[in-house]
Design an enzyme around this catalytic site. Structure first.
Site, PDB file in Angstrom:
ATOM      1  N   LYS A   1       0.861  -1.188   0.000  1.00  0.00           N
ATOM      2  CA  LYS A   1       0.000   0.000   0.000  1.00  0.00           C
ATOM      3  C   LYS A   1       0.890   1.229   0.000  1.00  0.00           C
ATOM      4  O   LYS A   1       2.016   1.168   0.496  1.00  0.00           O
ATOM      5  CB  LYS A   1      -0.816   0.031   1.318  1.00  0.00           C
ATOM      6  CG  LYS A   1      -2.271  -0.346   1.134  1.00  0.00           C
ATOM      7  CD  LYS A   1      -2.974  -0.356   2.482  1.00  0.00           C
ATOM      8  CE  LYS A   1      -4.376   0.236   2.408  1.00  0.00           C
ATOM      9  NZ  LYS A   1      -5.095  -0.033   1.180  1.00  0.00           N
TER      10      LYS A   1
ATOM     11  N   GLY B   1      -2.452   4.727  -3.790  1.00  0.00           N
ATOM     12  CA  GLY B   1      -2.967   3.472  -4.333  1.00  0.00           C
ATOM     13  C   GLY B   1      -2.363   2.230  -3.728  1.00  0.00           C
ATOM     14  O   GLY B   1      -1.700   2.273  -2.695  1.00  0.00           O
TER      15      GLY B   1
ATOM     16  N   ASP C   1      14.517  10.373  -1.934  1.00  0.00           N
ATOM     17  CA  ASP C   1      13.608   9.745  -0.963  1.00  0.00           C
ATOM     18  C   ASP C   1      14.078   8.344  -0.596  1.00  0.00           C
ATOM     19  O   ASP C   1      13.294   7.423  -0.497  1.00  0.00           O
ATOM     20  CB  ASP C   1      12.195   9.682  -1.572  1.00  0.00           C
ATOM     21  CG  ASP C   1      11.136   9.843  -0.485  1.00  0.00           C
ATOM     22  OD1 ASP C   1       9.944   9.781  -0.800  1.00  0.00           O
ATOM     23  OD2 ASP C   1      11.533  10.005   0.683  1.00  0.00           O
TER      24      ASP C   1
HETATM   25  C1  LIG Z   1       7.445   1.448  -2.070  1.00  0.00           C
HETATM   26  C2  LIG Z   1       6.018   1.853  -2.071  1.00  0.00           C
HETATM   27  C3  LIG Z   1       5.425   1.548  -3.396  1.00  0.00           C
HETATM   28  N1  LIG Z   1       5.496   0.100  -3.621  1.00  0.00           N
HETATM   29  C4  LIG Z   1       5.736  -0.355  -4.870  1.00  0.00           C
HETATM   30  O1  LIG Z   1       5.795   0.382  -5.838  1.00  0.00           O
HETATM   31  C5  LIG Z   1       5.973  -1.816  -4.976  1.00  0.00           C
HETATM   32  C6  LIG Z   1       6.468  -2.425  -6.124  1.00  0.00           C
HETATM   33  C7  LIG Z   1       6.657  -3.815  -5.932  1.00  0.00           C
HETATM   34  N2  LIG Z   1       7.153  -4.864  -6.627  1.00  0.00           N
HETATM   35  N3  LIG Z   1       7.127  -5.958  -5.849  1.00  0.00           N
HETATM   36  C8  LIG Z   1       6.622  -5.619  -4.642  1.00  0.00           C
HETATM   37  N4  LIG Z   1       6.516  -6.562  -3.637  1.00  0.00           N
HETATM   38  C9  LIG Z   1       5.822  -6.435  -2.469  1.00  0.00           C
HETATM   39  O2  LIG Z   1       5.230  -5.420  -2.162  1.00  0.00           O
HETATM   40  C10 LIG Z   1       5.819  -7.604  -1.534  1.00  0.00           C
HETATM   41  C11 LIG Z   1       5.372  -7.413  -0.239  1.00  0.00           C
HETATM   42  C12 LIG Z   1       5.372  -8.484   0.665  1.00  0.00           C
HETATM   43  C13 LIG Z   1       5.823  -9.756   0.292  1.00  0.00           C
HETATM   44  N5  LIG Z   1       5.803 -10.840   1.194  1.00  0.00           N
HETATM   45  C14 LIG Z   1       6.740 -11.924   0.875  1.00  0.00           C
HETATM   46  C15 LIG Z   1       6.557 -13.092   1.828  1.00  0.00           C
HETATM   47  N6  LIG Z   1       6.630 -12.646   3.226  1.00  0.00           N
HETATM   48  C16 LIG Z   1       6.527 -13.760   4.125  1.00  0.00           C
HETATM   49  C17 LIG Z   1       5.589 -11.647   3.497  1.00  0.00           C
HETATM   50  C18 LIG Z   1       5.750 -10.443   2.605  1.00  0.00           C
HETATM   51  C19 LIG Z   1       6.268  -9.922  -1.020  1.00  0.00           C
HETATM   52  C20 LIG Z   1       6.273  -8.860  -1.929  1.00  0.00           C
HETATM   53  C21 LIG Z   1       6.324  -4.261  -4.666  1.00  0.00           C
HETATM   54  S1  LIG Z   1       5.752  -2.959  -3.726  1.00  0.00           S
HETATM   55  C22 LIG Z   1       4.038   2.049  -3.537  1.00  0.00           C
HETATM   56  C23 LIG Z   1       3.881   3.399  -3.814  1.00  0.00           C
HETATM   57  C24 LIG Z   1       2.610   3.902  -3.974  1.00  0.00           C
HETATM   58  C25 LIG Z   1       1.480   3.079  -3.871  1.00  0.00           C
HETATM   59  C26 LIG Z   1       1.654   1.710  -3.574  1.00  0.00           C
HETATM   60  C27 LIG Z   1       2.942   1.193  -3.405  1.00  0.00           C
END
Ligand SMILES: CC[C@@H](NC(=O)c1cc2[nH]nc(NC(=O)c3ccc(N4CCN(C)CC4)cc3)c2s1)c1ccccc1
Length: 267
Positions: A18, A22, A133
């Protein structure tokens, strides 16, 4: 020309992240089976926050960057409600969560992440881009424990005087930005020092409950190093958290620093 994609090209899975404007969903591109992250941003929210320009810059900058430690922007599309970025999937999620779970990282682990970040930052600085950032929330980890810089929403071309209205933590802002002075790519060196401190101790060096108190400590560069830190770790943090941007250790010297070299796995 990039192929025009739309939501129909993907099997969209559950929400994984999150952020501002978005959410991010894991998804599989139907033809290739390729796993991606779809970052869906509400156009209404973007307009309300007058952030379309920032998003355009994020897309323009991130689409042209190719580096193993920079999250790839593979494409984008929109419908009338949302603007969707097709991003590389980082399978181990946010560095921030790792830090919260483990309290603080081992020096070897932190050193590897700082080395990877220094490589990524020197790559973007050569393209006259500054991220502005760098903080744990914007750093993701992939399956091979490689760090990925995500969210170029605040990146700009140097030099810049853009007064950014700070939303979120002030912990990473350097003195020259606190004073609204002209700043250049050396602000990313400061943030690298703050990040190094936070990875090794679990807290930010200038952390205070109130913003004004944080500003004051940043302006005076008032921080203390805990005893458990090695001599080399202290030395690197001190050489990055320099008030005068010109005195901050340049990235090429960060990569040669003893604290970085001693943990580098000889490939
Ligand atoms: C950096 C913030 C930015 N995020 C992106 O662009 C993001 C881009 C992007 N690519 N892959 C992601 N992977 C994950 O978010 C993720 C989270 C938890 C995971 N789990 C693995 C197993 N574990 C046991 C628990 C957790 C795995 C993958 C994200 S976030 C954003 C900006 C604005 C709006 C939404 C998101």
């Amino acid at each position: 020309p990039p192929i025009q994609m739309s939501l129909e090209n993907f099997d969209v899975g559950h929400g994984i992240g999150k952020g501002q404007f978005g959410n991010v969903f894991i998804a599989r591109e139907k033809t290739s089976g390729y796993i991606v992250a779809l970052k869906s941003l509400s156009i209404q929210e973007l307009i309300k926050a007058n952030a379309e320009r920032q998003l355009r810059r994020e897309v323009e900058i991130q689409a042209n960057l190719r580096h193993p430690n920079i999250l790839r922007l593979l494409g984008h599309f929109h419908d009338d409600e949302s603007f969707v970025l097709i991003l590389e999937y980082a399978a181990k999620g946010e560095l921030y969560k790792q830090l919260v779970n483990s309290g603080r990282l081992k020096e070897e682990e932190a050193s590897r992440y700082i080395a990877q970040l220094a490589e990524a930052l020197s790559y973007i600085h050569k393209k006259h881009v500054i991220h502005r950032d760098i903080k744990p929330e914007n750093l993701l980890i992939d399956l091979n424990d490689e760090i990925k810089i995500a969210d170029f929403g605040w990146s700009v071309h140097t030099p810049s005087r853009r007064r950014k209205t700070f939303c979120g933590t002030l912990d990473y802002i350097p003195p020259e930005m606190v004073e609204g002075k002209e700043h250049d790519e050396k602000i990313d060196l400061w943030s690298l020092g703050v990040l190094c401190y936070e990875l090794l101790t679990g807290t930010a060096p200038f952390e205070e409950p109130g913003n004004t108190a944080t500003y004051k400590r940043i302006a005076k560069v008032e921080f203390t190093l805990p005893d458990h830190l090695s001599y080399d770790a202290r030395d690197l943090i001190n050489s990055l958290l320099q008030r005068d941007p010109k005195r901050r250790l340049p990235l090429k010297d960060v990569l040669k620093h003893p604290w970085i070299r001693k943990y580098k796995k000889t490939l």
